[in-house]
Design a protein around this motif. Structure first.
Motif, PDB file in Angstrom:
ATOM      1  N   ARG A 112       0.795  -1.113  -0.029  1.00  0.00           N
ATOM      2  CA  ARG A 112       0.061   0.048   0.027  1.00  0.00           C
ATOM      3  C   ARG A 112       0.789   1.160   0.108  1.00  0.00           C
ATOM      4  O   ARG A 112       0.266   2.172  -0.617  1.00  0.00           O
ATOM      5  CB  ARG A 112      -0.781   0.085   1.241  1.00  0.00           C
ATOM      6  CG  ARG A 112      -1.852  -1.207   1.143  1.00  0.00           C
ATOM      7  CD  ARG A 112      -2.501  -0.959   2.693  1.00  0.00           C
ATOM      8  NE  ARG A 112      -3.667  -2.118   2.868  1.00  0.00           N
ATOM      9  CZ  ARG A 112      -4.596  -2.103   3.775  1.00  0.00           C
ATOM     10  NH1 ARG A 112      -4.438  -1.080   4.753  1.00  0.00           N
ATOM     11  NH2 ARG A 112      -5.369  -2.982   3.837  1.00  0.00           N
ATOM     12  N   GLN A 115       1.215   3.139  -3.644  1.00  0.00           N
ATOM     13  CA  GLN A 115       0.335   3.481  -4.095  1.00  0.00           C
ATOM     14  C   GLN A 115       0.619   4.560  -5.114  1.00  0.00           C
ATOM     15  O   GLN A 115       0.246   4.611  -6.380  1.00  0.00           O
ATOM     16  CB  GLN A 115      -1.122   3.730  -3.650  1.00  0.00           C
ATOM     17  CG  GLN A 115      -2.180   4.064  -4.261  1.00  0.00           C
ATOM     18  CD  GLN A 115      -2.508   2.794  -5.127  1.00  0.00           C
ATOM     19  OE1 GLN A 115      -2.690   1.790  -4.746  1.00  0.00           O
ATOM     20  NE2 GLN A 115      -2.854   3.172  -6.479  1.00  0.00           N
ATOM     21  N   ASP A 119       0.293   5.065  -9.203  1.00  0.00           N
ATOM     22  CA  ASP A 119      -0.556   6.178  -9.835  1.00  0.00           C
ATOM     23  C   ASP A 119       0.321   6.984 -10.955  1.00  0.00           C
ATOM     24  O   ASP A 119      -0.191   7.211 -12.042  1.00  0.00           O
ATOM     25  CB  ASP A 119      -1.034   6.994  -8.941  1.00  0.00           C
ATOM     26  CG  ASP A 119      -1.998   6.701  -7.820  1.00  0.00           C
ATOM     27  OD1 ASP A 119      -2.474   5.358  -8.140  1.00  0.00           O
ATOM     28  OD2 ASP A 119      -2.349   7.177  -6.926  1.00  0.00           O
ATOM     29  N   VAL A 163      -3.994  -0.871  -8.432  1.00  0.00           N
ATOM     30  CA  VAL A 163      -4.193  -0.782  -6.847  1.00  0.00           C
ATOM     31  C   VAL A 163      -3.236  -1.587  -6.210  1.00  0.00           C
ATOM     32  O   VAL A 163      -3.046  -2.831  -6.391  1.00  0.00           O
ATOM     33  CB  VAL A 163      -5.633  -1.345  -6.468  1.00  0.00           C
ATOM     34  CG1 VAL A 163      -5.905  -1.235  -4.928  1.00  0.00           C
ATOM     35  CG2 VAL A 163      -6.647  -0.650  -7.234  1.00  0.00           C
ATOM     36  N   ALA A 164      -2.520  -1.127  -5.040  1.00  0.00           N
ATOM     37  CA  ALA A 164      -1.559  -1.697  -4.463  1.00  0.00           C
ATOM     38  C   ALA A 164      -2.226  -2.609  -3.029  1.00  0.00           C
ATOM     39  O   ALA A 164      -2.731  -1.834  -2.600  1.00  0.00           O
ATOM     40  CB  ALA A 164      -0.483  -0.627  -4.019  1.00  0.00           C
ATOM     41  N   ARG A 243      -8.620  -3.600   0.649  1.00  0.00           N
ATOM     42  CA  ARG A 243      -8.221  -2.633  -0.638  1.00  0.00           C
ATOM     43  C   ARG A 243      -9.231  -3.024  -1.797  1.00  0.00           C
ATOM     44  O   ARG A 243      -9.529  -2.086  -2.495  1.00  0.00           O
ATOM     45  CB  ARG A 243      -6.852  -3.029  -0.799  1.00  0.00           C
ATOM     46  CG  ARG A 243      -5.988  -2.405  -0.056  1.00  0.00           C
ATOM     47  CD  ARG A 243      -5.900  -0.665   0.098  1.00  0.00           C
ATOM     48  NE  ARG A 243      -5.104  -0.357  -1.159  1.00  0.00           N
ATOM     49  CZ  ARG A 243      -5.054   0.830  -1.649  1.00  0.00           C
ATOM     50  NH1 ARG A 243      -5.929   1.869  -1.180  1.00  0.00           N
ATOM     51  NH2 ARG A 243      -4.492   1.038  -2.653  1.00  0.00           N
ATOM     52  N   THR A 247     -11.936  -0.330  -3.204  1.00  0.00           N
ATOM     53  CA  THR A 247     -11.797   0.375  -4.715  1.00  0.00           C
ATOM     54  C   THR A 247     -13.053   0.106  -5.422  1.00  0.00           C
ATOM     55  O   THR A 247     -13.614   1.140  -6.104  1.00  0.00           O
ATOM     56  CB  THR A 247     -10.599  -0.626  -5.173  1.00  0.00           C
ATOM     57  OG1 THR A 247      -9.379  -0.452  -4.690  1.00  0.00           O
ATOM     58  CG2 THR A 247     -10.276  -0.237  -6.708  1.00  0.00           C
TER      59      THR A 247
END
Length: 402
Positions: A112, A115, A119, A163-164, A243, A247
């Motif tokens: 996480r 992230q 991006d 997405v991490a 997560r 999301t």
């Protein structure tokens, strides 16, 4: 050769034996088997290029993909070091995108904390080398990035959010040692309390733990050690499930997840935690190697499986297998376990050794040792320096010719 389930589940980097890396993960999709079936038998299970249900019954491709494209989450399990399985993931991702462009791709391979790097990659602000460096790929994952870059490029080309999923390895490791209650709230990375695992998942994890040598085989299921191990795996699954759920709820996108098969098969891990989070209708899809035995199709392993050709793996000599489990240490890399019958055991490495150098170069993180092992050819030797009981020892690991 399929990896044992521990390759996907233990939050440690293994070089050979259970897993190749690692990492982690782990992961590797198949449980251990006694013998590979004859090719003719395997072909009857799931012929390459076709979909089947968990009992091996053929499934119409279009109907399955349309169902998946509407699902809140699609979990694509993998064996981390398989080129062919990653090709299948990319193909499936592309087919889903053709039916539903509102996808997000979630990846176990990235914690996480990274992230923002994902991006920037999707936004086209980083080249491959910069991305791998900033995400610290070698340390946090360790498997060949070329296995994952086609998926990463697909996401960037189509501006699909990445997405991490993962947490820092230290959180899982600390939970395994002291239990979830021992982790201060501030150190939990926002992860909530996991739903209790099913009895079947506990049995599965007991089998995994029992595959780590004679000492582990006698583990008491009522012991604090085993309870902590169960909690660590559940926390790991929970963190990734949270997560995924977050999301989907924030974006409305179908979250296609790239993850070790051990976290999703039989709906034990992430799917179980997703159901507890109010998402019971995730879809578990697994690749099915042509040499995997038919008996593994037990009617429960996944929502659907896709037959792949084992011959799709790159040709050439197999990569070296060392046979150790690693964990970080301030002085280098600590040997958490040595697999029986491995090259590492033959070289004299022991549990608790701190590896400080390999091939004459310093070892500071697991990736340093991984790289040295991968560069060691069959029939050659790898010098390793360790610290044991406060004393320095020089050892030599000799890799077999085959």
């Amino acid at each position: 050769m399929p990896l044992r389930p521990c390759a996907l589940l233990l939050p440690l980097l293994l070089l050979g034996g259970c897993v190749v890396s690692e990492s982690h993960s782990a992961p590797a999709a198949a449980p251990p088997v006694e013998a590979a079936p004859a090719p003719a038998e395997a072909a009857k299970c799931v012929p390459p290029g076709t979909w089947a249900d968990a009992a091996g019954k053929p499934m119409p491709r279009d109907a399955l993909l349309e169902r998946a494209a509407k699902a809140p989450a699609v979990l694509l399990g993998e064996r981390h070091d398989s080129t062919e399985q990653h090709r299948w993931q990319l193909q499936t991702l592309n087919q889903l995108y053709g039916l539903n462009a509102r996808l997000a791709v979630a990846m176990e391979m990235v914690p996480r904390s990274k992230q923002a790097v994902l991006d920037r990659w999707v936004d086209g602000m980083l080249g491959e080398a910069d991305f791998l460096r900033e995400v610290d790929w070698r340390t946090v994952w360790g498997f060949d990035p070329q296995l994952y870059l086609p998926i990463l490029h697909f996401a960037r080309m189509n501006r699909v959010p990445l997405v991490a999923l993962n947490v820092e390895q230290d959180l899982v490791r600390r939970t395994s040692k002291g239990g979830w209650a021992s982790i201060p709230e501030a150190d939990r990375e926002g992860v909530g309390t996991a739903a209790p695992p099913t009895a079947e998942y506990r049995d599965f994890l007991a089998t995994v733990l029992g595959q780590h040598g004679p000492e582990e085989q006698a583990v008491d299921r009522d012991s604090a050690r085993f309870r902590n191990f169960i909690e660590a795996q559940s926390v790991w699954d929970r963190a990734m499930a949270e997560r995924i759920a977050e999301t989907h709820r924030k974006t409305g996108r179908t979250v296609v997840t790239i993850v070790g098969a051990g976290h999703v098969q039989n709906r034990f891990g992430i799917p179980h935690q997703l159901a507890d989070l109010g998402i019971p209708d995730s879809l578990v899809l697994l690749p099915w190697d042509a040499d995997r035995p038919c008996k593994d199709l037990d009617g429960k392993i996944a929502d659907a499986v896709f037959g792949i050709d084992s011959g799709g793996e790159p040709s050439g000599p197999p990569k070296p297998r060392f046979g150790v489990m690693l964990e970080p240490d301030k002085a280098g890399v600590k040997i958490a376990d040595v697999l029986p019958g491995s090259v590492a055991e033959a070289s004299g490495l022991k549990r608790g050794d701190i590896v400080t150098a390999a091939a004459g170069k310093p070892v500071r993180v697991a990736g340093d040792l991984t790289g040295a092992v991968q560069k060691t050819g069959p029939g050659t030797w790898l010098p390793v320096t360790v610290t044991r009981g406060g004393k320095t020892k020089d050892l030599v690991a000799k890799f077999p010719t085959e």
